[in-house]
Design an enzyme around this catalytic site. Structure first.
Site, PDB file in Angstrom:
ATOM      1  N   ASN A  23       0.872  -1.218   0.044  1.00  0.00           N
ATOM      2  CA  ASN A  23       0.012   0.155  -0.108  1.00  0.00           C
ATOM      3  C   ASN A  23       0.933   1.392   0.002  1.00  0.00           C
ATOM      4  O   ASN A  23       0.483   2.293  -0.501  1.00  0.00           O
ATOM      5  CB  ASN A  23      -0.808  -0.004   1.048  1.00  0.00           C
ATOM      6  CG  ASN A  23      -1.960  -1.137   0.750  1.00  0.00           C
ATOM      7  OD1 ASN A  23      -2.181  -1.531  -0.109  1.00  0.00           O
ATOM      8  ND2 ASN A  23      -2.918  -1.420   1.833  1.00  0.00           N
ATOM      9  N   ARG A 122     -16.949   2.024  -0.292  1.00  0.00           N
ATOM     10  CA  ARG A 122     -15.489   2.544  -0.964  1.00  0.00           C
ATOM     11  C   ARG A 122     -15.757   3.676  -1.566  1.00  0.00           C
ATOM     12  O   ARG A 122     -15.193   3.931  -2.596  1.00  0.00           O
ATOM     13  CB  ARG A 122     -14.709   1.743  -1.389  1.00  0.00           C
ATOM     14  CG  ARG A 122     -14.474   0.468  -0.812  1.00  0.00           C
ATOM     15  CD  ARG A 122     -13.404  -0.495  -1.324  1.00  0.00           C
ATOM     16  NE  ARG A 122     -11.969  -0.090  -0.870  1.00  0.00           N
ATOM     17  CZ  ARG A 122     -10.892  -0.615  -1.157  1.00  0.00           C
ATOM     18  NH1 ARG A 122     -10.882  -1.825  -1.869  1.00  0.00           N
ATOM     19  NH2 ARG A 122      -9.842  -0.126  -0.826  1.00  0.00           N
ATOM     20  N   ASP A 305      -7.026  -4.665   7.690  1.00  0.00           N
ATOM     21  CA  ASP A 305      -6.181  -5.682   6.578  1.00  0.00           C
ATOM     22  C   ASP A 305      -5.719  -6.869   7.430  1.00  0.00           C
ATOM     23  O   ASP A 305      -5.435  -7.736   6.873  1.00  0.00           O
ATOM     24  CB  ASP A 305      -5.015  -4.787   5.856  1.00  0.00           C
ATOM     25  CG  ASP A 305      -5.539  -3.700   5.166  1.00  0.00           C
ATOM     26  OD1 ASP A 305      -6.782  -3.612   4.662  1.00  0.00           O
ATOM     27  OD2 ASP A 305      -4.757  -2.934   4.851  1.00  0.00           O
ATOM     28  N   ARG A 397      -2.190 -10.503  -6.022  1.00  0.00           N
ATOM     29  CA  ARG A 397      -2.256  -9.047  -6.207  1.00  0.00           C
ATOM     30  C   ARG A 397      -1.541  -8.331  -5.110  1.00  0.00           C
ATOM     31  O   ARG A 397      -1.089  -7.207  -5.238  1.00  0.00           O
ATOM     32  CB  ARG A 397      -3.744  -8.443  -5.951  1.00  0.00           C
ATOM     33  CG  ARG A 397      -4.635  -8.569  -7.455  1.00  0.00           C
ATOM     34  CD  ARG A 397      -5.834  -7.921  -7.329  1.00  0.00           C
ATOM     35  NE  ARG A 397      -5.555  -6.615  -6.687  1.00  0.00           N
ATOM     36  CZ  ARG A 397      -6.615  -5.983  -5.760  1.00  0.00           C
ATOM     37  NH1 ARG A 397      -7.658  -6.476  -5.499  1.00  0.00           N
ATOM     38  NH2 ARG A 397      -6.279  -4.852  -5.360  1.00  0.00           N
TER      39      ARG A 397
HETATM   40  C1  EPZ Z   1      -6.506   1.868   1.911  1.00  0.00           C
HETATM   41  O1  EPZ Z   1      -7.875   1.925   1.344  1.00  0.00           O
HETATM   42  C2  EPZ Z   1      -5.943   0.531   1.787  1.00  0.00           C
HETATM   43  N1  EPZ Z   1      -5.807   0.442   0.416  1.00  0.00           N
HETATM   44  C3  EPZ Z   1      -6.727  -0.635   2.350  1.00  0.00           C
HETATM   45  O2  EPZ Z   1      -5.925  -1.862   2.165  1.00  0.00           O
HETATM   46  C4  EPZ Z   1      -6.815  -0.440   3.785  1.00  0.00           C
HETATM   47  O3  EPZ Z   1      -7.732  -1.296   4.164  1.00  0.00           O
HETATM   48  C5  EPZ Z   1      -7.496   0.820   4.041  1.00  0.00           C
HETATM   49  O4  EPZ Z   1      -6.709   1.948   3.554  1.00  0.00           O
HETATM   50  C6  EPZ Z   1      -7.693   1.207   5.485  1.00  0.00           C
HETATM   51  O5  EPZ Z   1      -6.362   1.074   6.193  1.00  0.00           O
HETATM   52  C7  EPZ Z   1      -4.683   0.914  -0.434  1.00  0.00           C
HETATM   53  O6  EPZ Z   1      -3.974   1.582   0.463  1.00  0.00           O
HETATM   54  C8  EPZ Z   1      -4.509   0.873  -1.847  1.00  0.00           C
HETATM   55  P1  EPZ Z   1      -9.802   4.653   3.327  1.00  0.00           P
HETATM   56  P2  EPZ Z   1      -8.746   3.194   1.194  1.00  0.00           P
HETATM   57  O7  EPZ Z   1      -9.965   5.540   2.497  1.00  0.00           O
HETATM   58  O8  EPZ Z   1      -7.777   4.444   0.969  1.00  0.00           O
HETATM   59  C9  EPZ Z   1     -14.511   5.504   4.057  1.00  0.00           C
HETATM   60  C10 EPZ Z   1      -5.823  -3.979   1.155  1.00  0.00           C
HETATM   61  O9  EPZ Z   1      -6.378  -5.172   1.175  1.00  0.00           O
HETATM   62  N2  EPZ Z   1     -14.195   6.502   3.113  1.00  0.00           N
HETATM   63  O10 EPZ Z   1      -8.919   4.922   4.680  1.00  0.00           O
HETATM   64  O11 EPZ Z   1      -9.762   2.830   0.119  1.00  0.00           O
HETATM   65  C11 EPZ Z   1     -14.226   4.164   3.554  1.00  0.00           C
HETATM   66  O12 EPZ Z   1     -15.442   3.676   2.905  1.00  0.00           O
HETATM   67  C12 EPZ Z   1      -6.474  -2.797   1.002  1.00  0.00           C
HETATM   68  O13 EPZ Z   1      -4.523  -3.693   1.036  1.00  0.00           O
HETATM   69  C13 EPZ Z   1     -15.214   7.313   2.934  1.00  0.00           C
HETATM   70  O14 EPZ Z   1     -16.195   7.432   3.452  1.00  0.00           O
HETATM   71  O15 EPZ Z   1      -9.218   3.353   2.705  1.00  0.00           O
HETATM   72  C14 EPZ Z   1     -14.017   3.284   4.849  1.00  0.00           C
HETATM   73  O16 EPZ Z   1     -14.902   2.996   5.636  1.00  0.00           O
HETATM   74  C15 EPZ Z   1      -8.398  -2.897   1.204  1.00  0.00           C
HETATM   75  N3  EPZ Z   1     -15.209   8.428   1.952  1.00  0.00           N
HETATM   76  C16 EPZ Z   1     -13.047   4.312   5.590  1.00  0.00           C
HETATM   77  O17 EPZ Z   1     -13.221   5.755   5.119  1.00  0.00           O
HETATM   78  C17 EPZ Z   1     -13.874   8.554   1.216  1.00  0.00           C
HETATM   79  O18 EPZ Z   1     -13.784   9.483   0.370  1.00  0.00           O
HETATM   80  C18 EPZ Z   1     -11.578   4.320   5.483  1.00  0.00           C
HETATM   81  O19 EPZ Z   1     -11.275   4.079   4.105  1.00  0.00           O
HETATM   82  C19 EPZ Z   1     -12.751   7.561   1.479  1.00  0.00           C
HETATM   83  C20 EPZ Z   1     -12.891   6.515   2.480  1.00  0.00           C
END
Ligand code: EPZ
Length: 425
Positions: A23, A122, A305, A397
């Site tokens: 990540n 997401r 994760d 992946r």
């Molecule tokens: C990152 O995802 C990681 N992906 C995820 O890893 C990880 O689980 C996640 O962060 C949390 O640590 C990458 O780095 C590519 P968030 P991301 O934005 O950025 C909500 C893996 O398996 N949210 O921190 O998509 C969202 O729905 C992956 O390696 C909004 O509501 O996660 C979630 O509930 C999966 N609006 C929470 O925030 C937004 O605009 C955290 O999501 C953005 C997010």
């Protein structure tokens, strides 16, 4: 399609080297676009998602090479626009970073909607809110996202939810925004810090990454250089949990113990013996583990994760445990597969109630997403008999050489391309 055959029941023993953090890599690779120069990125995991990013950068016009040792040379000088509407960006979630990086350098980006694991809705509203605050104008259709700006001007942005992706995206665009940008309620995850460190090493001015207030002062340009990605704490945590579930004894090398604290603390609470050294740790099963409750939270809370392998471990610990998934609403889909292996877990919305069993038993299961796939591999390592894990393209992946690494630790795993070539273990 490839599958893994796993004969469980072997205690894992030995040493494992942890790869670079997926990540962090998937944020730093698009950040090279901002430099408009040649960058050498080291300690990349050789995984599918990194190869997709290599292809994205190449498609955009960068000159890119990726060695089998995980070193990428990316010269982004010749990229002249960030326009990639052909679906390549649907192959992974982290393609959303093209929005921040492309807006920062070219003031105009178009990409197909990002893909990635199906673990919830997401939304990207916080990314949009942040980039709009800097001057970005969005045009979103069912398939494409375009964001463009006359110019970017720094602003104060309060994130309504703690989002890793939104924090990094805003940080990237703000590198070239006029004046100061402040991100409040920012994500504190290690890969936020790693991306900020990379950008700073290339000439950006980002302060406070790793705290919940990040301040970025816009600069005129970045330069190229070399940078090494931090170790993957999710991969490391997966091996720690695999050691516990197989009652094994592992030395886990090339890690930053601080990043693993939320996991280490819980495993110690369960009774696992963990000794920390400078950049490694020893995980040693000595006595029967006790159940614990877990709630996933943004860093430094327990990481979503690692919720899946942890649930696997708890399913083999006698007594009752509760796991609450508070980050992604759809991250318990693998439980149905785990229950096929004899686990006794009931899911009610975001809460899993686990009644630990003596032993898991072999079954044919399928990876429902990346982390779920790794968790099922861990379950199969502990189960009696030969299990099959299908749909392992999810695992490829994000985990480098997963079967080789486990085999070096005494596991019996074989990758099989199709049923006709079923291997003998
Ligand atoms: C990152 O995802 C990681 N992906 C995820 O890893 C990880 O689980 C996640 O962060 C949390 O640590 C990458 O780095 C590519 P968030 P991301 O934005 O950025 C909500 C893996 O398996 N949210 O921190 O998509 C969202 O729905 C992956 O390696 C909004 O509501 O996660 C979630 O509930 C999966 N609006 C929470 O925030 C937004 O605009 C955290 O999501 C953005 C997010």
């Amino acid at each position: 399609m490839a599958k893994l055959y796993i004969e469980g029941g072997n205690r894992l023993r030995g040493k494992v080297n942890i790869s670079g953090f997926k990540n962090a890599a998937l944020a730093i690779l698009p950040a090279t676009i901002l430099t408009g120069s040649e960058c050498t990125i080291e300690n990349l995991p050789v995984i599918q998602d990194v190869m997709v990013y290599r292809d994205i950068l190449t498609k955009l016009g960068a000159e890119v090479t990726l060695s089998d040792k995980g070193v990428m040379k990316a010269d982004t000088t010749k990229i002249d626009k960030c326009y990639i509407p052909n679906g390549l960006t649907r192959k992974l979630r982290a393609s959303y970073y093209l929005l921040g990086a492309g807006l920062g350098r070219f003031k105009d980006v178009t990409i197909s909607y990002p893909g990635g694991c199906d673990i919830g809705l997401r939304p990207i509203d916080q990314h949009i809110k942040g980039l709009e605050a800097l001057g970005g104008i969005f045009e979103v259709t069912d398939d494409l996202i375009r964001v463009y700006a006359e110019k970017l001007v720094g602003n104060k942005i309060y994130l309504d939810v703690v989002s890793v992706g939104a924090t990094i995206n805003i940080m990237m665009a703000a590198v070239f925004a006029e004046g100061k940008t402040v991100i409040e309620n920012a994500a504190k995850e290690p890969h936020v810090v790693d991306t900020a460190n990379f950008l700073n090493a290339m000439g950006a001015n980002i302060r406070g990454a790793g705290t919940d207030v990040i301040r970025i002062t816009g600069v005129e340009e970045l330069h190229g250089g070399s940078y090494s990605v931090i170790p993957d704490q999710v991969e490391a945590g997966t091996y720690m949990i695999a050691a516990a579930v197989t009652k094994g004894d592992l030395i886990i090398n090339n890690i930053i113990p601080k990043h693993l604290e939320p996991v280490t603390a819980k495993l110690k609470e369960m009774g696992l013996n963990i000794e920390e050294y400078g950049d490694s740790l020893r995980v040693h099963y000595e006595k029967e583990l006790v159940p614990v409750n877990i709630k996933t939270l943004p860093y430094p809370g327990f990481p979503t994760d690692l919720q899946q392998p942890m649930t696997v471990l708890l399913s083999t610990v006698l007594g009752e445990s509760i796991v609450i998934e508070s980050i992604f609403e759809n991250r318990f889909r693998y439980i149905e597969e785990l229950n096929k292996m004899g686990a006794q877990i009931k899911v009610d919305n975001r809460r899993a109630s686990i009644k630990g069993v003596e032993k898991l038993k072999a079954a044919e299961v399928k990876a429902t997403d990346l982390r779920a796939g790794a968790a099922l591999v861990v379950a199969c390592l502990a189960a009696e008999g030969v299990s099959v894990v299908n749909d392992i393209y999810h695992i490829d992946r994000g985990y480098e050489f997963i079967e080789n690494k486990f085999m070096n630790l005494g596991a019996k795993i074989r990758r099989v391309e199709d049923e006709e070539h079923k291997a003998t273990l």
